[in-house]
Scaffold this motif. Structure first.
Motif, mmCIF file in Angstrom:
data_model
loop_
_atom_site.group_PDB
_atom_site.id
_atom_site.type_symbol
_atom_site.label_atom_id
_atom_site.label_comp_id
_atom_site.label_asym_id
_atom_site.label_seq_id
_atom_site.Cartn_x
_atom_site.Cartn_y
_atom_site.Cartn_z
ATOM 1 N N VAL A 140 3.555 10.317 -6.288
ATOM 2 C CA VAL A 140 4.890 10.788 -6.640
ATOM 3 C C VAL A 140 5.209 10.462 -8.090
ATOM 4 O O VAL A 140 5.657 11.323 -8.843
ATOM 5 N N LEU A 141 4.974 9.235 -8.486
ATOM 6 C CA LEU A 141 5.297 8.817 -9.853
ATOM 7 C C LEU A 141 4.150 9.060 -10.833
ATOM 8 O O LEU A 141 4.340 8.927 -12.039
ATOM 9 N N ASN A 142 2.973 9.368 -10.304
ATOM 10 C CA ASN A 142 1.771 9.555 -11.118
ATOM 11 C C ASN A 142 1.479 8.315 -11.974
ATOM 12 O O ASN A 142 1.034 8.419 -13.118
ATOM 13 N N ASP A 143 1.768 7.152 -11.395
ATOM 14 C CA ASP A 143 1.554 5.884 -12.082
ATOM 15 C C ASP A 143 1.220 4.824 -11.026
ATOM 16 O O ASP A 143 2.105 4.208 -10.445
ATOM 17 N N THR A 144 -0.061 4.604 -10.785
ATOM 18 C CA THR A 144 -0.499 3.663 -9.757
ATOM 19 C C THR A 144 -0.285 2.234 -10.245
ATOM 20 O O THR A 144 -0.762 1.873 -11.326
ATOM 21 N N ILE B 110 0.842 -1.209 0.000
ATOM 22 C CA ILE B 110 0.000 0.000 0.000
ATOM 23 C C ILE B 110 0.870 1.249 0.000
ATOM 24 O O ILE B 110 0.552 2.244 -0.669
ATOM 25 N N GLY B 111 1.982 1.203 0.718
ATOM 26 C CA GLY B 111 2.927 2.327 0.685
ATOM 27 C C GLY B 111 3.446 2.566 -0.731
ATOM 28 O O GLY B 111 3.550 3.719 -1.179
ATOM 29 N N TRP B 112 3.778 1.483 -1.423
ATOM 30 C CA TRP B 112 4.239 1.599 -2.802
ATOM 31 C C TRP B 112 3.125 2.152 -3.703
ATOM 32 O O TRP B 112 3.372 2.964 -4.590
ATOM 33 N N GLN B 113 1.893 1.712 -3.450
ATOM 34 C CA GLN B 113 0.760 2.201 -4.232
ATOM 35 C C GLN B 113 0.595 3.718 -4.056
ATOM 36 O O GLN B 113 0.398 4.443 -5.030
ATOM 37 N N VAL B 114 0.668 4.186 -2.829
ATOM 38 C CA VAL B 114 0.536 5.623 -2.562
ATOM 39 C C VAL B 114 1.693 6.392 -3.197
ATOM 40 O O VAL B 114 1.489 7.437 -3.823
#
Length: 175
Positions: free
Chosen positions: A43-47, A34-38
């Protein structure tokens, strides 16, 4: 029966500890995902598309394995005011009925989870590409663990070894 319970208790204790550690690992992994998803979203604008279905799968595992451990250690919430105001024989009967129902409930979870897994196995989880029946494996295993641990407590209550079991569980946690 007492000898049998003493023989299987170390295995059940190991199984309970394994369930607890796997549930804890699931919580940690889900938190990372979930941290990576957020991070990906903001930040990366790529979920990442895989993060939500995978975290839901992990959540199923840690909830059901944790619930099974809770059954074994008798840490679930309960309203014991009625039970504590009864005679000891009635308390024991209430405990046996309750544990019997929990055992049946866990068995039903496992049985019907198996039916659901079989019925949805040919479907695919879109993002992950896994068979759809994978979603029900935590229900099958969690239900079986709940039944096993409730049966252990049922037998202990039936033969009058409730206090000894609580002491053994507490000692196992210290080690």
């Amino acid at each position: 029966m007492l000898r049998f319970m003493r023989a299987v208790r170390p295995g059940l204790s190991w199984l309970s500890r394994a369930c607890l550690y796997l549930a804890g690992l699931g919580v940690v992994l889900m938190t990372i995902i979930i941290g990576w998803q957020v991070f990906g979203r903001y930040v990366l604008n790529d979920t990442p598309s895989w993060s939500e279905p995978l975290s839901l799968q992990l959540m199923s595992w840690f909830i059901l394995l944790g619930a099974a451990v809770g059954v074994r250690e008798s840490v679930h919430l309960g309203l014991d005011i009625v039970r504590h105001n009864m005679a000891p024989r009635v308390q024991r009967l209430m405990d046996l009925v309750s544990l019997g129902l929990i055992c049946l409930f866990g068995g039903a979870m496992s049985y019907y989870g198996t039916q659901l897994a079989i019925g949805t196995w040919t479907a695919r989880i879109p993002v992950l590409g896994w068979p759809g029946g994978i979603d029900f494996i935590p229900l099958i295993i969690g239900g079986a663990m709940i039944s096993i641990f409730a049966l252990e407590r049922f037998i202990d209550t039936f033969i009058g070894q409730v206090e000894a079991v609580a002491d053994e569980i507490a000692q196992a946690e210290v080690v």
